[in-house]
Write a protein that holds these residues in place. Sequence first.
Motif, PDB file in Angstrom:
ATOM      1  N   GLY A 123      43.241  30.546  43.779  1.00 51.36           N
ATOM      2  CA  GLY A 123      44.191  29.574  44.304  1.00 51.36           C
ATOM      3  C   GLY A 123      44.029  28.212  43.664  1.00 51.36           C
ATOM      4  O   GLY A 123      45.015  27.562  43.302  1.00 51.36           O
ATOM      5  N   THR A 124      42.800  27.759  43.495  1.00 51.15           N
ATOM      6  CA  THR A 124      42.552  26.458  42.886  1.00 51.15           C
ATOM      7  C   THR A 124      43.077  26.408  41.454  1.00 51.15           C
ATOM      8  O   THR A 124      43.713  25.441  41.043  1.00 51.15           O
ATOM      9  N   ALA A 125      42.805  27.445  40.685  1.00 52.86           N
ATOM     10  CA  ALA A 125      43.312  27.525  39.311  1.00 52.86           C
ATOM     11  C   ALA A 125      44.780  27.918  39.267  1.00 52.86           C
ATOM     12  O   ALA A 125      45.421  27.804  38.224  1.00 52.86           O
ATOM     13  N   SER A 126      45.314  28.395  40.394  1.00 57.08           N
ATOM     14  CA  SER A 126      46.685  28.893  40.525  1.00 57.08           C
ATOM     15  C   SER A 126      46.959  30.017  39.535  1.00 57.08           C
ATOM     16  O   SER A 126      47.952  30.015  38.806  1.00 57.08           O
ATOM     17  N   ILE A 127      46.058  31.003  39.547  1.00 64.16           N
ATOM     18  CA  ILE A 127      46.210  32.190  38.713  1.00 64.16           C
ATOM     19  C   ILE A 127      46.611  33.362  39.599  1.00 64.16           C
ATOM     20  O   ILE A 127      46.072  33.556  40.690  1.00 64.16           O
ATOM     21  N   ASN A 128      47.560  34.143  39.141  1.00 63.03           N
ATOM     22  CA  ASN A 128      48.105  35.269  39.888  1.00 63.03           C
ATOM     23  C   ASN A 128      46.983  36.224  40.306  1.00 63.03           C
ATOM     24  O   ASN A 128      46.228  36.707  39.458  1.00 63.03           O
ATOM     25  N   PRO A 129      46.848  36.507  41.601  1.00 60.77           N
ATOM     26  CA  PRO A 129      45.793  37.445  42.034  1.00 60.77           C
ATOM     27  C   PRO A 129      45.896  38.813  41.363  1.00 60.77           C
ATOM     28  O   PRO A 129      44.873  39.473  41.139  1.00 60.77           O
ATOM     29  N   GLN A 130      47.102  39.259  41.043  1.00 61.31           N
ATOM     30  CA  GLN A 130      47.253  40.544  40.369  1.00 61.31           C
ATOM     31  C   GLN A 130      46.597  40.512  38.991  1.00 61.31           C
ATOM     32  O   GLN A 130      45.989  41.508  38.570  1.00 61.31           O
ATOM     33  N   LEU A 131      46.687  39.386  38.302  1.00 60.39           N
ATOM     34  CA  LEU A 131      46.017  39.261  37.006  1.00 60.39           C
ATOM     35  C   LEU A 131      44.504  39.280  37.191  1.00 60.39           C
ATOM     36  O   LEU A 131      43.779  39.903  36.396  1.00 60.39           O
ATOM     37  N   VAL A 132      44.000  38.631  38.232  1.00 62.81           N
ATOM     38  CA  VAL A 132      42.564  38.634  38.486  1.00 62.81           C
ATOM     39  C   VAL A 132      42.076  40.056  38.742  1.00 62.81           C
ATOM     40  O   VAL A 132      41.036  40.481  38.229  1.00 62.81           O
ATOM     41  N   VAL A 133      42.829  40.820  39.515  1.00 60.95           N
ATOM     42  CA  VAL A 133      42.477  42.216  39.762  1.00 60.95           C
ATOM     43  C   VAL A 133      42.484  43.001  38.453  1.00 60.95           C
ATOM     44  O   VAL A 133      41.583  43.815  38.189  1.00 60.95           O
ATOM     45  N   ALA A 134      43.492  42.761  37.605  1.00 57.65           N
ATOM     46  CA  ALA A 134      43.560  43.458  36.314  1.00 57.65           C
ATOM     47  C   ALA A 134      42.359  43.116  35.440  1.00 57.65           C
ATOM     48  O   ALA A 134      41.840  43.977  34.716  1.00 57.65           O
ATOM     49  N   LEU A 135      41.897  41.883  35.500  1.00 57.65           N
ATOM     50  CA  LEU A 135      40.705  41.495  34.743  1.00 57.65           C
ATOM     51  C   LEU A 135      39.474  42.258  35.231  1.00 57.65           C
ATOM     52  O   LEU A 135      38.657  42.731  34.421  1.00 57.65           O
ATOM     53  N   LEU A 136      39.331  42.381  36.537  1.00 55.80           N
ATOM     54  CA  LEU A 136      38.212  43.146  37.079  1.00 55.80           C
ATOM     55  C   LEU A 136      38.288  44.612  36.654  1.00 55.80           C
ATOM     56  O   LEU A 136      37.270  45.229  36.309  1.00 55.80           O
ATOM     57  N   GLU A 137      39.478  45.169  36.671  1.00 54.53           N
ATOM     58  CA  GLU A 137      39.652  46.572  36.277  1.00 54.53           C
ATOM     59  C   GLU A 137      39.352  46.770  34.796  1.00 54.53           C
ATOM     60  O   GLU A 137      38.704  47.754  34.402  1.00 54.53           O
ATOM     61  N   ALA A 138      39.806  45.851  33.964  1.00 58.23           N
ATOM     62  CA  ALA A 138      39.599  45.989  32.520  1.00 58.23           C
ATOM     63  C   ALA A 138      38.134  45.831  32.139  1.00 58.23           C
ATOM     64  O   ALA A 138      37.708  46.312  31.082  1.00 58.23           O
ATOM     65  N   ASN A 139      37.368  45.180  32.979  1.00 54.60           N
ATOM     66  CA  ASN A 139      35.953  44.965  32.687  1.00 54.60           C
ATOM     67  C   ASN A 139      35.091  45.947  33.482  1.00 54.60           C
ATOM     68  O   ASN A 139      34.399  45.585  34.430  1.00 54.60           O
ATOM     69  N   GLY A 140      35.166  47.214  33.136  1.00 54.97           N
ATOM     70  CA  GLY A 140      34.303  48.218  33.734  1.00 54.97           C
ATOM     71  C   GLY A 140      34.931  49.025  34.847  1.00 54.97           C
ATOM     72  O   GLY A 140      34.210  49.619  35.660  1.00 54.97           O
ATOM     73  N   GLN A 141      36.266  49.065  34.904  1.00 58.32           N
ATOM     74  CA  GLN A 141      36.970  49.877  35.905  1.00 58.32           C
ATOM     75  C   GLN A 141      36.449  49.603  37.321  1.00 58.32           C
ATOM     76  O   GLN A 141      36.176  50.511  38.092  1.00 58.32           O
ATOM     77  N   GLN A 142      36.374  48.332  37.668  1.00 56.77           N
ATOM     78  CA  GLN A 142      35.812  47.961  38.961  1.00 56.77           C
ATOM     79  C   GLN A 142      36.779  48.196  40.126  1.00 56.77           C
ATOM     80  O   GLN A 142      36.378  48.070  41.285  1.00 56.77           O
ATOM     81  N   ILE A 143      38.021  48.551  39.817  1.00 54.83           N
ATOM     82  CA  ILE A 143      39.006  48.850  40.863  1.00 54.83           C
ATOM     83  C   ILE A 143      39.200  50.357  40.999  1.00 54.83           C
ATOM     84  O   ILE A 143      39.098  50.920  42.088  1.00 54.83           O
ATOM     85  N   SER A 144      39.460  51.039  39.903  1.00 54.85           N
ATOM     86  CA  SER A 144      39.758  52.472  39.962  1.00 54.85           C
ATOM     87  C   SER A 144      38.514  53.328  40.111  1.00 54.85           C
ATOM     88  O   SER A 144      38.587  54.467  40.583  1.00 54.85           O
ATOM     89  N   ALA A 145      37.348  52.831  39.697  1.00 57.48           N
ATOM     90  CA  ALA A 145      36.098  53.601  39.810  1.00 57.48           C
ATOM     91  C   ALA A 145      35.000  52.688  40.311  1.00 57.48           C
ATOM     92  O   ALA A 145      34.005  52.437  39.640  1.00 57.48           O
ATOM     93  N   SER A 146      35.208  52.173  41.506  1.00 56.90           N
ATOM     94  CA  SER A 146      34.308  51.164  42.033  1.00 56.90           C
ATOM     95  C   SER A 146      32.897  51.733  42.224  1.00 56.90           C
ATOM     96  O   SER A 146      32.704  52.898  42.543  1.00 56.90           O
ATOM     97  N   SER A 147      31.929  50.856  42.013  1.00 56.38           N
ATOM     98  CA  SER A 147      30.526  51.211  42.224  1.00 56.38           C
ATOM     99  C   SER A 147      29.820  49.971  42.745  1.00 56.38           C
ATOM    100  O   SER A 147      30.445  48.955  43.044  1.00 56.38           O
ATOM    101  N   SER A 148      28.521  50.031  42.840  1.00 55.36           N
ATOM    102  CA  SER A 148      27.771  48.874  43.330  1.00 55.36           C
ATOM    103  C   SER A 148      27.564  47.823  42.256  1.00 55.36           C
ATOM    104  O   SER A 148      27.086  46.726  42.538  1.00 55.36           O
TER     105      SER A 148
END
Length: 411
Positions: A95-120
């Motif tokens: 919110g502070t940076a005003s970056i789309n949350p969907q893009l933030v989620v995509a960044l997490l997914e692209a960096n180690g599949q943290q959304i589709s194959a979540s782990s610890s």
Amino acid sequence: MDSYVNKKLLAVGISVGQCVLALHAYAVDIHSFDVSAPKRMAIGSEPLALSRVQELSVAQFVDVPRSEPLVWSVYLQQHAPQWLPYADVLSHWAGTASINPQLVVALLEANGQQISASSSTLRPLWGALPEQALGSELDAQTAEPAENAISEIIAEQLLTLASYFYLYDEQPEARAATSSAASWALWQSFAQAELNADQHLRAVVEAYQRLFPKAFSTRLAPMTVQAAATPPPDLLQWPWRQGYYWKANGAHANSGSGYPLSSVDVSYDWPRWGGRTYSVTAAHSGQVQVYSRCNLRITHPSGWQTNYYHMEDIEVSSGDWVDINTRIGTYANDRNTALCQGGSSTGPHLHFSLLYNGRYQSLQGVNLGPYVVNVGNYSYDDNCRRYWLYHQDEQRSYCAWDWLYNSGPKQ
């Protein structure tokens, strides 16, 4: 943001293939970690060639208002529970940076599949976490808990990304390489971290398309994020109660450096921590989005928005409608409350910003009641020959730190 203390730099170095971050605690109120992106940056000897599939729109990059915004706690509980303890961190800094949350989620997914194959395992938006953040010991360099180290990295990455996005228009090399400020910002952020920028950009766009296909639908009319030059002159008032005087400092960028000069800090009497603070009110009518316990935004149906940071005792909730001059809380008198997700500041004040459909906008020529802002030449420029507030009814100019009377929106 204040302008009293000296600039302090904390560099956090990470090995090649990981993030290289520079955490700034900026003197002029560091409501956030300042990003030291250069004013001009050459793209390199090889031209940046982005295919159409890699070109993200501005609306896919910034935090555009939406009828059903992503609720971080709900989304992470369902898709990435390992990140649930950091839901407030992601909500606040996106919110502070005003970056789309969907893009933030995509960044997490692209960096180690943290959304589709979540782990610890936790990985930041790009690169890897430093070893201190992966264990339970205190960070040896900052003497802070590991969770704070993770929060700082997320904050720095999002602010770095936003910094490059707003830098795009000043870079002829960037505009020659791509018509997409969003893709250029991502590419430069990855390159700064010494990663394969082309590969990472492609992975992010692919993850974005897979997780949020509606955001790429050609059937949807694109949201306009290019605003008119200024809001209607009768839209905005100052963000305190009508009938009272407060003081403002010089206009500045949301992050404390760079452009646009979208923000101004206001306070009744600029006290020290622990001093009395006062009511903050809505500068216009609109719908509320609360990002954290110290940060919220109000969106007018026209697309114009105002952001309120360093708050406490917020009295509104996401989805609420507020009228102009409605009390929404107070600005915090306690440092930890004002900086609820980190950063630095030298005293109580409200950090007040202008946006249009998620994109920070310059205050140049904007009416705040009868006062028209002339932003000056750079962040915190408080020289009255360059920065002033012209009162149209009185036909005189006010300077930074003068008493300003809130008479409501321009009549």
